[in-house]
Design a protein around this motif. Sequence first.
Motif, PDB file in Angstrom:
ATOM      1  N   LEU A  18      50.867  -6.306   0.638  1.00 13.20           N
ATOM      2  CA  LEU A  18      51.305  -6.507   2.015  1.00 13.20           C
ATOM      3  C   LEU A  18      52.813  -6.328   2.000  1.00 13.20           C
ATOM      4  CD1 LEU A  18      50.391  -7.214   4.853  1.00 13.20           C
ATOM      5  CD2 LEU A  18      50.634  -9.621   4.286  1.00 13.20           C
ATOM      6  N   LEU A  19      53.280  -5.252   2.631  1.00  9.99           N
ATOM      7  CA  LEU A  19      54.691  -4.883   2.590  1.00  9.99           C
ATOM      8  C   LEU A  19      55.433  -5.405   3.813  1.00  9.99           C
ATOM      9  CD1 LEU A  19      54.071  -1.158   1.580  1.00  9.99           C
ATOM     10  CD2 LEU A  19      54.665  -3.034   0.037  1.00  9.99           C
ATOM     11  N   ARG A  20      56.713  -5.681   3.633  1.00  6.32           N
ATOM     12  CA  ARG A  20      57.523  -6.169   4.748  1.00  6.32           C
ATOM     13  C   ARG A  20      58.856  -5.434   4.791  1.00  6.32           C
ATOM     14  NH1 ARG A  20      59.839 -12.184   4.620  1.00  6.32           N
ATOM     15  NH2 ARG A  20      61.283 -11.156   3.176  1.00  6.32           N
ATOM     16  N   GLY A  21      59.203  -4.961   5.993  1.00  5.24           N
ATOM     17  CA  GLY A  21      60.530  -4.399   6.223  1.00  5.24           C
ATOM     18  C   GLY A  21      61.359  -5.438   6.959  1.00  5.24           C
ATOM     19  N   TYR A  22      62.441  -5.910   6.317  1.00  9.48           N
ATOM     20  CA  TYR A  22      63.218  -7.021   6.879  1.00  9.48           C
ATOM     21  C   TYR A  22      64.654  -6.928   6.374  1.00  9.48           C
ATOM     22  CZ  TYR A  22      64.697 -11.931   7.518  1.00  9.48           C
ATOM     23  OH  TYR A  22      65.373 -13.078   7.867  1.00  9.48           O
ATOM     24  N   ARG A  23      65.595  -6.880   7.297  1.00 12.66           N
ATOM     25  CA  ARG A  23      67.021  -6.818   6.975  1.00 12.66           C
ATOM     26  C   ARG A  23      67.339  -5.702   5.983  1.00 12.66           C
ATOM     27  NH1 ARG A  23      68.742 -13.291   7.052  1.00 12.66           N
ATOM     28  NH2 ARG A  23      68.257 -13.552   9.280  1.00 12.66           N
ATOM     29  N   GLY A  24      66.719  -4.548   6.196  1.00  7.48           N
ATOM     30  CA  GLY A  24      67.007  -3.374   5.396  1.00  7.48           C
ATOM     31  C   GLY A  24      66.247  -3.266   4.096  1.00  7.48           C
ATOM     32  N   ASP A  25      65.510  -4.303   3.735  1.00  4.63           N
ATOM     33  CA  ASP A  25      64.749  -4.289   2.490  1.00  4.63           C
ATOM     34  C   ASP A  25      63.264  -4.095   2.791  1.00  4.63           C
ATOM     35  OD1 ASP A  25      64.342  -4.885  -0.444  1.00  4.63           O
ATOM     36  OD2 ASP A  25      63.185  -6.535   0.429  1.00  4.63           O
ATOM     37  N   THR A  26      62.620  -3.215   2.041  1.00  5.66           N
ATOM     38  CA  THR A  26      61.177  -3.015   2.169  1.00  5.66           C
ATOM     39  C   THR A  26      60.533  -3.340   0.830  1.00  5.66           C
ATOM     40  OG1 THR A  26      61.573  -1.206   3.728  1.00  5.66           O
ATOM     41  CG2 THR A  26      59.357  -1.398   2.826  1.00  5.66           C
ATOM     42  N   SER A  27      59.705  -4.375   0.806  1.00  6.72           N
ATOM     43  CA  SER A  27      59.126  -4.813  -0.464  1.00  6.72           C
ATOM     44  C   SER A  27      57.847  -5.607  -0.221  1.00  6.72           C
ATOM     45  CB  SER A  27      60.141  -5.680  -1.230  1.00  6.72           C
ATOM     46  OG  SER A  27      60.546  -6.783  -0.437  1.00  6.72           O
ATOM     47  N   PRO A  28      57.007  -5.751  -1.259  1.00 12.83           N
ATOM     48  CA  PRO A  28      55.781  -6.541  -1.105  1.00 12.83           C
ATOM     49  C   PRO A  28      56.105  -8.033  -0.962  1.00 12.83           C
ATOM     50  CG  PRO A  28      55.686  -5.100  -3.044  1.00 12.83           C
ATOM     51  CD  PRO A  28      57.103  -5.118  -2.582  1.00 12.83           C
ATOM     52  N   VAL A  29      55.380  -8.705  -0.075  1.00 15.47           N
ATOM     53  CA  VAL A  29      55.538 -10.154   0.078  1.00 15.47           C
ATOM     54  C   VAL A  29      54.218 -10.878  -0.189  1.00 15.47           C
ATOM     55  CG1 VAL A  29      57.499 -10.093   1.654  1.00 15.47           C
ATOM     56  CG2 VAL A  29      55.190  -9.915   2.588  1.00 15.47           C
TER      57      VAL A  29
END
Length: 312
Positions: A209-220
Amino acid sequence: MGVAIDASCDLPQAFLQEHDIAVMPIVVRIDNETFLDDRSPAETQRFLDQKLGTRSHSAETEPCSVEDVQKLFLDHLVLQRDCVFCLTITATRSPINDHVIKASFAVLKHYREVRDQAGIAGPFLMRVIDTRTLFAGTAPVIVEAIRLIQAGETPAAIRERLTHIANNAYGYMLPRDLYYLRARAKKKGDRSVGLFSAMLGSALDIKPLLRGYRGDTSPVGKVRGFEHGIEVLFDYTAKRVRAGLLVPVVCISYGGDLAELARLPGYDRLRAACEESSVELMEAPMSITGMVNVGEGAITLGFAAEEHVAEF
């Protein structure tokens, strides 16, 4: 005042038309096929009908160039608006924000002669906002921009508020095919999805489950199976809706037939939570650019909320 977005900002076509939102297109080339991703429903349907999803990981994408942005503004927008807010997906994943900023210098240098020739008095303002997220995650920032414009707020107040919303915009993504996601990441030189992880995840049906937040895209988080993952994401979003959002909207974009959304597990509960909290639930077709990067059949979901720890 008006709004311009890049084509990978996922919002319903009806919303874009109602508020006369300009779209900065992206050219997508797959083998011998070329698509102009400008959020046109017909072009999106052509992509789906040709079933290019399985091989579009090798696609070449060309975001709206500096020259194209200049032309859009000097030929059209400076004659139609006195101020335009340009909203783009995160600058860390696409060069379009940089292109728009570079174009803005030429636009602001030459707009006066264009407006003078058309008999339009007064200055023209152009403000560029990085939403710091992806796809459906951009929706709260764009919806808030429209609300503030309609409320008659000043450009300075709008920019300050949109920057705050962008810093608190969450864009979640759930892919269907890890092999596809890895192939696309490799094509772009992104090592975020390794081969071993893709093989293991596909064998066990475990998806990130990936998240794009404050310029960072990574699995959460990790989920077992696409439908279970969607249920987890929808239930989590319903919880955030009830806790309170900064902008009363949740947007879901889907890389397929939107009629399938309502049949997914957890969707009814999310819709009920939105209705109870007076939050609008938007459904949007995923852009061709989004499907190329995340995979056909994927889902992205966006909302804006105060900073919190993801609980998956």
